[in-house]
Design an enzyme around this catalytic site. Structure first.
Site, mmCIF file in Angstrom:
data_model
loop_
_atom_site.group_PDB
_atom_site.id
_atom_site.type_symbol
_atom_site.label_atom_id
_atom_site.label_comp_id
_atom_site.label_asym_id
_atom_site.label_seq_id
_atom_site.Cartn_x
_atom_site.Cartn_y
_atom_site.Cartn_z
ATOM 1 N N ARG B 54 -9.189 -0.012 12.869
ATOM 2 C CA ARG B 54 -10.133 -0.556 13.828
ATOM 3 C C ARG B 54 -11.410 -1.088 13.198
ATOM 4 N NH1 ARG B 54 -7.342 2.498 17.181
ATOM 5 N NH2 ARG B 54 -7.246 3.830 15.367
ATOM 6 N N THR B 55 -12.076 -0.229 12.432
ATOM 7 C CA THR B 55 -13.403 -0.607 11.952
ATOM 8 C C THR B 55 -13.333 -1.832 11.039
ATOM 9 O OG1 THR B 55 -14.005 1.713 12.075
ATOM 10 C CG2 THR B 55 -15.486 0.293 10.869
ATOM 11 N N LYS B 82 -8.466 2.607 -11.233
ATOM 12 C CA LYS B 82 -8.548 2.745 -12.694
ATOM 13 C C LYS B 82 -9.800 3.504 -13.097
ATOM 14 C CE LYS B 82 -6.598 -1.877 -13.332
ATOM 15 N NZ LYS B 82 -7.022 -3.241 -13.682
ATOM 16 N N ARG B 104 -17.320 1.748 3.803
ATOM 17 C CA ARG B 104 -16.774 3.018 4.271
ATOM 18 C C ARG B 104 -16.383 3.810 3.043
ATOM 19 N NH1 ARG B 104 -12.589 4.442 8.851
ATOM 20 N NH2 ARG B 104 -14.531 4.126 9.969
ATOM 21 N N HIS B 134 -21.653 7.241 11.402
ATOM 22 C CA HIS B 134 -20.871 6.037 11.679
ATOM 23 C C HIS B 134 -21.636 5.283 12.770
ATOM 24 C CE1 HIS B 134 -17.739 3.257 12.082
ATOM 25 N NE2 HIS B 134 -16.719 4.009 12.402
#
Lengths: 176, 317
Positions: B54-55, B82, B104, B134
């Site tokens: 969603r975000t 890596k 995020r 959030h």
């Protein structure tokens, strides 16, 4: 500071514009008014009432142009205003954009873009209460309340009862 | 406003500004043409170190609807696997000319680190950092509540909101509690004792272990996802017991007062914190929340990127 138009003169100018709009468009059949916030919106409403008195009612909407401005990189983000589609939409209509002051022409350029996103009118015309000159784009008004030659050091202030509590147009000299 | 890292960075006026802008954008993008030219030439990078549907999609479509260029970065399949550090990754993005970075990250405070470290000059938008915040989720939830209880509401004090479930791991809860209380709503936190964080008294919201006692009084019931991926010990005996105590099942749904809405930030664990029938009921606004998310994120991007260039020196006018 000098007075340019008083309340009676504003009303007379708008009445004349109402007649001119009707004359140019041969009546109200496909006519739509779109006011540009903040004050163009109230002028559009007044014109629509005057046109209703002369002939018959004409749909009136509001067009916010903020998202189409070309100066986003120059100033802080502005608050958005309301966009209200007129009854019956604008598709195939003769749209008259209404604003208070015509200056650089950039607002109208943005308005033409914003309008294009809502639909495809048959024609677009422009009515303004005051034309103060100093165009930066090839844009002109079809209906003008009053032409006021100004210098760039001056600013034109429009006050309308609906927003400012009184009807008045004046010129102010801006201090450098 | 340069970054959006936390609800606590916002004033009431700024928060309402974002909600008002989102409301106007809804009118502007509901026509045939959904795209506005406002952020043409700006680049938004979605920097996702944690899974999201969603975000990320929401930020991506928000940026595209404002005509910004969007680059998506996910940690999986990148040099992060890596061992590249956040600093090096961020500087790479900076060199590519990112005007905004939507981040995020599983670590709480990652967005703040990026904003305050001086590694990059882009605007930083926190799209969820660990169990911290959030903010855009809280803004879109407030926007959704406003649409149901008064589209121009500037004061939420007439509303009682229950936030139910895995409070301990929930950044959504933290941001929502902060924003809703700021707007004046009466928020009650409901969770089993094991999922209530230490020091919750300081949040200023009353909390309860009993979902049933005041159920009829809430205007909004916000269910939180049980975050099994963040649980490395058992916080409740089993799913069925959790559902019985804290799940929104049919019988609890039927007891909600008329006009009450059910929210969930997604993704839902159907059958755990919310039953399928509750999730699909007419009270549920879950799908609306997703649609509103795009509008609210457009508003945020406009507020952050709609002004002068952050990198340019000595502006005009």
């Amino acid at each position: 500071m000098s007075l340019v138009l008083d309340s009676g003169e504003i009303t007379r100018a708008l009445k004349r514009i109402s007649h001119e709009i009707l004359e140019r468009n041969h009546g109200v059949s496909s006519l739509v008014l779109m006011g540009i916030p903040t004050r163009g919106r109230f002028i559009a409403q007044r014109l629509s009432e005057m046109i209703a008195e002369i002939e018959s009612p004409v749909p009136c909407g509001t067009l916010d142009i903020t998202m189409h401005r070309d100066d986003h990189r120059l100033r802080a983000p502005r608050a958005l205003m309301e966009t209200v589609m007129p009854m019956g939409g604008i598709e195939g209509k003769d749209v008259v954009l209404v604003d208070d002051v015509l200056f650089s022409g950039r607002t109208i350029r943005a308005a033409l873009d914003a309008l294009g996103e809502l639909g495809r009118p048959r024609s677009v015309q422009l009515a303004v209460l005051v034309d103060r000159g100093h165009r930066e784009l090839p844009i002109r008004a079809d209906f003008v309340g009053k032409n006021i030659p100004t210098s760039l050091k001056e600013s034109v202030k429009v006050y309308l009862t609906e927003h400012d509590g009184r009807d008045l147009v004046e010129i102010e000299t801006v201090e450098e | 406003m340069k970054h959006l890292l936390s609800i606590h960075d916002l004033s009431v006026e700024q928060a309402l500004d974002i909600l008002d802008t989102a409301a106007q954008l809804e009118g502007l993008t509901s026509g045939a043409v959904k795209k506005l030219p406002t952020l043409r030439g700006r680049t938004v990078v979605n920097l996702f170190f944690e899974d999201s549907t969603r975000t990320r999609l929401s930020f991506e479509s928000a940026a595209k609807r404002l005509s910004a260029d969007v680059t998506n970065f996910t940690a999986k399949g990148s040099s992060v696997s890596k061992g590249e550090s956040l600093k090096d990754t961020a500087q790479t993005l900076q060199a590519m000319g990112a005007d905004a970075i939507v981040i995020r990250h599983p670590a709480s405070g990652a967005a703040n680190r990026l904003a305050e470290s001086g590694w990059v000059s882009s605007a930083i938008i926190n799209a969820g950092d660990g169990t911290h915040e959030h903010p855009t989720q809280a803004l879109l939830d407030a926007f959704t509540i406003r649409k149901h209880f008064g589209p121009t509401m500037r004061d939420f004090s007439s509303l009682k909101v229950a936030i139910v479930g895995d409070i301990l791991h929930s950044r959504v809860a933290r941001s929502n509690i902060a924003l809703l209380q700021m707007l004046g709503a009466k928020v009650t936190v409901i969770a089993p004792p094991t999922l209530i964080p230490l020091g919750i008294e300081e949040w200023g919201a009353p909390f309860s272990y009993d979902f049933d006692s005041e159920l009829e009084e809430f205007d909004v019931v916000m269910m939180l996802r049980v975050q099994l991926e963040r649980m490395n010990e058992s916080f409740f005996p089993n799913g069925r017991e959790y559902s019985r105590g804290y799940g929104l099942d049919e019988s609890r749904l039927a007891r909600l007062k008329p006009g009450a809405i059910v929210m969930h930030p997604g993704p839902m664990n159907r059958g755990l914190e919310i039953s399928a029938a509750s999730a699909d009921s007419i009270r549920s606004v879950v799908v609306e929340q997703v649609a509103n998310g795009v509008l609210v994120r457009m508003a945020v991007l406009y507020q952050l990127l709609g002004g002068p260039d952050l990198n340019s020196t000595g502006g005009t006018q």
